[in-house]
Design a protein around this motif. Structure first.
Motif, PDB file in Angstrom:
ATOM      1  N   GLY A  42      -8.993 -48.849  -4.904  1.00 33.12           N
ATOM      2  CA  GLY A  42      -9.060 -49.786  -5.887  1.00 33.12           C
ATOM      3  C   GLY A  42     -10.286 -50.439  -5.974  1.00 33.12           C
ATOM      4  N   ASN A  43     -11.200 -50.137  -5.162  1.00 35.13           N
ATOM      5  CA  ASN A  43     -12.455 -50.773  -5.063  1.00 35.13           C
ATOM      6  C   ASN A  43     -13.316 -49.870  -4.891  1.00 35.13           C
ATOM      7  N   PRO A  44     -13.995 -48.845  -5.728  1.00 37.74           N
ATOM      8  CA  PRO A  44     -14.852 -47.715  -5.612  1.00 37.74           C
ATOM      9  C   PRO A  44     -16.136 -48.419  -5.765  1.00 37.74           C
ATOM     10  N   TRP A  45     -16.351 -49.752  -6.020  1.00 35.52           N
ATOM     11  CA  TRP A  45     -17.561 -50.342  -5.992  1.00 35.52           C
ATOM     12  C   TRP A  45     -18.177 -50.790  -4.604  1.00 35.52           C
ATOM     13  N   LEU A  46     -17.444 -50.424  -3.750  1.00 38.99           N
ATOM     14  CA  LEU A  46     -17.962 -50.798  -2.344  1.00 38.99           C
ATOM     15  C   LEU A  46     -18.967 -49.863  -1.712  1.00 38.99           C
ATOM     16  N   PHE A  47     -18.749 -48.655  -2.199  1.00 39.86           N
ATOM     17  CA  PHE A  47     -19.944 -47.678  -2.117  1.00 39.86           C
ATOM     18  C   PHE A  47     -21.286 -48.309  -2.807  1.00 39.86           C
ATOM     19  N   ALA A  48     -21.250 -48.651  -3.829  1.00 42.23           N
ATOM     20  CA  ALA A  48     -22.553 -49.332  -4.236  1.00 42.23           C
ATOM     21  C   ALA A  48     -22.732 -50.227  -3.636  1.00 42.23           C
ATOM     22  N   VAL A  50     -22.526 -51.091  -0.548  1.00 42.37           N
ATOM     23  CA  VAL A  50     -23.149 -50.458   0.752  1.00 42.37           C
ATOM     24  C   VAL A  50     -24.564 -50.171   0.486  1.00 42.37           C
ATOM     25  N   ALA A  51     -24.560 -49.211  -0.302  1.00 43.25           N
ATOM     26  CA  ALA A  51     -25.935 -48.646  -0.749  1.00 43.25           C
ATOM     27  C   ALA A  51     -26.984 -49.605  -1.216  1.00 43.25           C
ATOM     28  N   THR A  52     -26.598 -50.503  -1.970  1.00 41.26           N
ATOM     29  CA  THR A  52     -27.604 -51.681  -2.229  1.00 41.26           C
ATOM     30  C   THR A  52     -27.905 -52.368  -0.908  1.00 41.26           C
ATOM     31  N   GLN A  53     -26.993 -52.769  -0.293  1.00 40.44           N
ATOM     32  CA  GLN A  53     -27.467 -53.371   0.942  1.00 40.44           C
ATOM     33  C   GLN A  53     -28.595 -52.577   2.230  1.00 40.44           C
ATOM     34  N   TRP A  54     -28.321 -51.278   1.972  1.00 40.85           N
ATOM     35  CA  TRP A  54     -29.177 -50.493   2.737  1.00 40.85           C
ATOM     36  C   TRP A  54     -30.587 -49.802   1.968  1.00 40.85           C
ATOM     37  N   GLY A  55     -30.641 -50.655   0.971  1.00 40.16           N
ATOM     38  CA  GLY A  55     -32.137 -50.264  -0.023  1.00 40.16           C
ATOM     39  C   GLY A  55     -31.942 -49.245  -0.813  1.00 40.16           C
ATOM     40  N   TYR A  56     -30.894 -48.565  -1.108  1.00 42.15           N
ATOM     41  CA  TYR A  56     -30.629 -47.655  -2.126  1.00 42.15           C
ATOM     42  C   TYR A  56     -30.393 -48.198  -3.534  1.00 42.15           C
ATOM     43  N   GLN A  57     -30.755 -47.481  -4.768  1.00 41.18           N
ATOM     44  CA  GLN A  57     -30.218 -47.779  -5.952  1.00 41.18           C
ATOM     45  C   GLN A  57     -29.165 -47.217  -6.393  1.00 41.18           C
ATOM     46  N   PRO A  58     -27.983 -47.248  -6.319  1.00 47.14           N
ATOM     47  CA  PRO A  58     -26.971 -46.432  -6.696  1.00 47.14           C
ATOM     48  C   PRO A  58     -26.973 -46.429  -8.388  1.00 47.14           C
ATOM     49  N   SER A  59     -26.357 -45.285  -8.847  1.00 44.76           N
ATOM     50  CA  SER A  59     -26.473 -45.074 -10.334  1.00 44.76           C
ATOM     51  C   SER A  59     -25.543 -45.805 -11.218  1.00 44.76           C
ATOM     52  N   TYR A  60     -24.439 -46.699 -10.199  1.00 46.58           N
ATOM     53  CA  TYR A  60     -23.571 -47.435 -11.080  1.00 46.58           C
ATOM     54  C   TYR A  60     -23.495 -48.625 -10.056  1.00 46.58           C
TER      55      TYR A  60
END
Length: 152
Positions: A42-48, A50-60
């Protein structure tokens, strides 16, 4: 100790429900990766997040408003129906996961349990979200992506 004793990648797992907890696990265990399980239901945005915090730019990214939230949930729900062709109880559970922590989710759950068809369940969910929006409840993503206090 396990990481030092072996030469294969080690994946940390367990109660990772926010970017801060993912980072904490990486630092404390020196694991090579982090696995996220139940917290993503119910919270697939968690991956984005985490990725953002680690310096990545997720596609969503995370939804910005109620309409974006509803569109995301509807797309996930409809794709699940097409791909999995599963019993309606599973469809109901998806919507319950997405409602977790949001206002009056218990009222939604009782309505969802009264529905038999997945399409009726999705309609019920969308009507519930529209009602929250109409009542002026603001849509705010918890910056940790780990729950809600009247908002996601």
């Amino acid at each position: 100790k396990a990481k030092a004793a072996i030469k294969i990648p080690v994946i940390g797992n367990g109660d990772v429900s926010s970017p801060a907890l993912a980072t904490q696990m990486m630092k404390e265990t020196e694991c090579d990766a982090v696995m996220i399980g139940r917290a993503a239901l119910g919270n697939p945005w968690l991956f984005a997040a985490v990725a953002t915090q680690w310096g990545y730019q997720p596609s969503y990214g995370v939804p910005e408003d109620w309409a974006d939230f509803t569109d995301s949930v509807s797309a996930h729900f409809e794709n699940y129906l097409v791909e999995k062709r599963i019993p309606s109880g599973h469809c109901r559970q998806i919507l319950i996961w997405y409602s977790k922590g949001l206002p009056e989710s218990s009222r939604l759950r009782s309505k969802l349990y009264a529905q038999e068809q997945p399409e009726e369940m999705l309609h019920c969910f969308c009507a519930w979200v529209q009602e929250l929006e109409a009542r002026g409840l603001s849509f705010q993503i918890n910056k940790n992506c780990n729950g809600a206090n009247g908002s996601l």
